[in-house]
Design a protein around this motif. Structure first.
Motif, PDB file in Angstrom:
ATOM      1  N   SER A 103       0.840  -1.144   0.159  1.00 36.81           N
ATOM      2  CA  SER A 103       0.040  -0.003  -0.110  1.00 36.81           C
ATOM      3  C   SER A 103       0.868   1.260  -0.069  1.00 36.81           C
ATOM      4  O   SER A 103       2.048   1.159   0.519  1.00 36.81           O
ATOM      5  N   SER A 104       0.405   2.503  -0.648  1.00 39.60           N
ATOM      6  CA  SER A 104       1.186   3.402  -0.650  1.00 39.60           C
ATOM      7  C   SER A 104       1.325   4.268   0.720  1.00 39.60           C
ATOM      8  O   SER A 104       0.784   3.956   1.681  1.00 39.60           O
ATOM      9  N   LEU A 105       2.308   5.026   0.931  1.00 38.00           N
ATOM     10  CA  LEU A 105       2.597   5.820   2.180  1.00 38.00           C
ATOM     11  C   LEU A 105       1.439   6.633   2.760  1.00 38.00           C
ATOM     12  O   LEU A 105       0.639   7.422   1.960  1.00 38.00           O
ATOM     13  N   LYS A 106       1.017   6.431   3.687  1.00 34.81           N
ATOM     14  CA  LYS A 106       0.072   7.157   4.535  1.00 34.81           C
ATOM     15  C   LYS A 106       0.440   8.440   4.908  1.00 34.81           C
ATOM     16  O   LYS A 106       1.841   8.864   4.751  1.00 34.81           O
ATOM     17  N   ASP A 107      -0.385   9.464   5.335  1.00 29.98           N
ATOM     18  CA  ASP A 107       0.153  10.921   5.494  1.00 29.98           C
ATOM     19  C   ASP A 107       1.263  10.787   6.335  1.00 29.98           C
ATOM     20  O   ASP A 107       2.313  11.407   6.009  1.00 29.98           O
ATOM     21  N   GLU A 281      -8.396   4.841  -9.024  1.00 31.39           N
ATOM     22  CA  GLU A 281      -8.646   6.139  -8.978  1.00 31.39           C
ATOM     23  C   GLU A 281      -7.051   6.674  -9.026  1.00 31.39           C
ATOM     24  O   GLU A 281      -6.515   6.295  -8.022  1.00 31.39           O
ATOM     25  N   GLN A 282      -6.401   7.459  -9.960  1.00 30.01           N
ATOM     26  CA  GLN A 282      -5.182   8.025  -9.816  1.00 30.01           C
ATOM     27  C   GLN A 282      -5.109   9.112  -8.625  1.00 30.01           C
ATOM     28  O   GLN A 282      -5.993   9.960  -8.765  1.00 30.01           O
ATOM     29  N   ASP A 283      -4.024   8.976  -8.029  1.00 29.59           N
ATOM     30  CA  ASP A 283      -3.881  10.078  -7.027  1.00 29.59           C
ATOM     31  C   ASP A 283      -2.390  10.492  -6.995  1.00 29.59           C
ATOM     32  O   ASP A 283      -1.688   9.969  -6.359  1.00 29.59           O
ATOM     33  N   PHE A 284      -1.973  11.291  -8.239  1.00 30.46           N
ATOM     34  CA  PHE A 284      -0.557  11.221  -8.583  1.00 30.46           C
ATOM     35  C   PHE A 284      -0.207  12.937  -8.509  1.00 30.46           C
ATOM     36  O   PHE A 284      -1.083  13.805  -8.746  1.00 30.46           O
ATOM     37  N   ASP A 285       0.952  13.175  -7.755  1.00 29.01           N
ATOM     38  CA  ASP A 285       1.439  14.399  -7.289  1.00 29.01           C
ATOM     39  C   ASP A 285       2.848  14.070  -7.817  1.00 29.01           C
ATOM     40  O   ASP A 285       3.865  13.823  -7.232  1.00 29.01           O
ATOM     41  N   LEU A 291      -2.300   5.151  -6.002  1.00 28.93           N
ATOM     42  CA  LEU A 291      -3.510   4.558  -6.433  1.00 28.93           C
ATOM     43  C   LEU A 291      -4.694   4.557  -5.534  1.00 28.93           C
ATOM     44  O   LEU A 291      -4.277   3.692  -4.419  1.00 28.93           O
ATOM     45  N   LYS A 292      -5.920   4.926  -5.539  1.00 34.57           N
ATOM     46  CA  LYS A 292      -6.969   4.622  -4.698  1.00 34.57           C
ATOM     47  C   LYS A 292      -7.972   3.377  -5.242  1.00 34.57           C
ATOM     48  O   LYS A 292      -8.675   3.482  -6.310  1.00 34.57           O
ATOM     49  N   LEU A 293      -7.722   2.174  -4.877  1.00 34.47           N
ATOM     50  CA  LEU A 293      -8.501   1.057  -5.395  1.00 34.47           C
ATOM     51  C   LEU A 293      -9.823   1.048  -4.706  1.00 34.47           C
ATOM     52  O   LEU A 293     -10.221   1.579  -3.824  1.00 34.47           O
ATOM     53  N   ASN A 294     -10.824   0.715  -5.675  1.00 37.03           N
ATOM     54  CA  ASN A 294     -12.364   0.602  -5.249  1.00 37.03           C
ATOM     55  C   ASN A 294     -12.392  -0.768  -4.567  1.00 37.03           C
ATOM     56  O   ASN A 294     -12.910  -1.955  -5.286  1.00 37.03           O
TER      57      ASN A 294
END
Length: 366
Positions: A103-107, A281-285, A291-294
Motif C-alpha cells: 500500500s502507498s505511504l499514509k500521510d 482512481e489515480q492520486d498523482f503528485d 492509486l485509490k483502489l475501489n
C-alpha cells in the motif's frame, strides 16, 4: 498538482496469472566475475550493491528481478521480505535504499519519508499488481464461494463452523463439514492485511468492526508473521482459512475461494484482476504515484480484493552510492523484461498507461 481520474485503465489487458514457478532465496548471491557491472548492453545496469526490505507479497517477483539483474548487470540487490510495515519503517529510518509495500505511504509515513529524503521527497512507484487470495484448507472441500459478509463474519469469529448456513447459502451442492473454523492472520504489520481489511470495510461497512490498517486488530485465530507463515499454518491445519497474495497461494497449491459480490462467485484471473485495477482512481503528485483502489467494487466479473505493490524511495536524497543502482534496478523491474519476469512468476503486469508513468518516475531518481 494532483490528478484524480477514475477508470483510467479500462480495456487494457493485464498479463495472465499463470502457475507460479519455484524461486530461490530472498537475497542474491554475489555475481560472478564474467558478468561484471558495466559489461552488459542493458541501459539499466549499474554497479555496486544496495539493501531493500518490505512486502512479502512481492517476494517471488523480487527473487526473479534480483536474480535476473545480478546475472545481467553484476550488481547485487539484497531484498529482505520482512513485510510492508517493517520495510517502510526501515526506509524512513534510512536503513534501506527502497522499500516494497503493498500500500502507498499514509500521510504520517509520507511526512517521515520526506524528512528522510532531505533534499527531495519520498515517492511511491507502482511495481506490479496481484490479488489477495482467500485461502482455505477444509478436508473434502475443493471449491468454495464466499460473499463479503460471510468473510467478514468468519474473520471476526461470528461464523464458527464450516457448515454454518451462511456459508452453505453460497455453496449449493457442496458437502460442508461441521469442522471448527481456524482463522489465521498476519501478526506483523502487513500491506496485505491493509488491503484485505479495506476490502472488508468497503464491502461490509455495517458488519466489519475491526477497521483497516497494516496491523491486524482482531482477537480471533492464530497469528503468522509473514506469507510463508500463513502458508505453513493453513497447510498444516484442517479447517483453516487466511489471506495471502495470489502468487504464494498458487506456488504452494493452496485452494482459493471465489468472492461473490452479488453476481456469482468470481475467481482470481487475469481478466478479473484487470477489471478491478481498471476501476482504480489515480492520486498523482508529480512522480509520487498513488492509486485509490475501489475495494467496494461489485462489478460482475471483477475480483475486488486486489493490491498493487509499490517501490518507495527518494526522488532526490539517496546517498551517492545508492542513486545509480536504485534508479537502474527500479527501471529494470518496470521494463518489458522485468514486468514479464514477474508475470511469469504469477503476478499481473501494470497497465500500459500506468507503467509509462512509473517508468518516468524511476528515471527521475537523482
Amino acid at each position: 498538482m494532483k490528478l484524480y481520474r477514475t477508470g483510467a485503465f479500462a480495456g487494457i489487458a493485464l498479463a495472465s496469472l499463470l502457475a507460479v514457478s519455484a524461486c530461490g532465496s530472498d537475497n542474491v548471491d554475489s555475481a560472478s566475475s564474467d558478468n561484471s557491472a558495466g559489461s552488459s548492453s542493458n541501459p539499466n545496469c549499474a554497479e555496486g550493491q544496495i539493501s531493500a526490505a518490505g512486502s512479502s507479497a512481492q517476494k517471488t517477483a523480487m527473487n526473479a528481478w534480483t536474480t535476473a539483474y545480478a546475472k545481467e548487470c553484476g550488481a547485487q540487490i539484497n531484498y529482505a521480505a520482512t513485510g510492508s510495515g517493517a520495510g517502510v519503517t526501515d526506509f524512513n529510518a534510512g536503513k534501506v535504499a527502497f522499500a516494497g509495500s503493498d500500500s502507498s505511504l499514509k500521510d504520517d509515513e509520507q511526512t517521515a519519508g520526506d524528512t528522510r529524503c532531505k533534499t527531495g521527497k519520498a515517492i511511491n512507484i507502482p511495481g506490479i499488481a496481484t490479488a489477495v487470495a482467500i485461502v482455505f484448507n477444509v478436508n473434502g472441500v475443493d471449491k468454495l464461494s464466499l460473499d463479503p459478509a460471510t468473510i467478514s463474519g468468519i474473520f471476526q469469529g461470528t461464523i464458527k463452523t464450516w457448515n454454518d448456513p451462511k456459508i452453505a447459502k453460497t455453496n449449493s451442492g457442496v458437502t460442508l463439514p461441521s469442522t471448527a473454523i481456524s482463522v489465521v492472520f498476519r501478526s506483523k504489520d502487513s500491506g496485505t492485511t491493509d488491503n484485505f481489511t479495506k476490502f472488508l470495510e468497503a464491502q461490509t461497512p455495517e458488519t466489519w468492526k475491526l477497521g483497516t490498517g497494516k496491523g491486524w486488530k482482531g482477537t480471533v485465530g492464530t497469528g503468522a508473521p509473514d506469507s510463508a507463515g500463513i502458508v505453513s499454518a493453513v497447510t498444516g491445519k484442517d479447517g483453516s482459512i487466511s489471506y495471502v497474495d495470489a502468487p504464494d497461494a498458487k506456488k504452494n497449491n493452496l485452494k482459493s475461494a471465489g468472492i461473490d459480490t452479488g453476481s456469482g462467485a468470481v475467481e482470481i484471473s487475469d481478466d478479473t484482476v484487470g477489471k478491478a485495477i481498471a476501476a482504480a482512481e489515480q492520486d498523482f503528485d508529480g512522480n509520487n504515484l498513488k492509486l485509490k483502489l475501489n475495494y467496494g467494487l461489485k462489478e460482475a466479473g471483477a475480483y475486488p480484493a486486489v493490491l498493487v505493490t509499490y517501490e518507495i524511495t527518494c526522488e532526490k536524497g539517496l546517498t551517492s552510492d545508492q542513486v545509480a543502482l536504485t534508479k537502474g534496478f527500479l527501471s529494470y523491474l518496470l521494463s518489458d523484461a522485468g514486468q514479464t519476469a514477474a508475470a511469469d512468476a504469477g503476478y499481473s503486469k501494470l497497465p500500459a498507461e500506468l507503467l509509462t508513468k512509473a517508468q518516468a518516475a524511476a528515471a527521475a531518481i537523482a
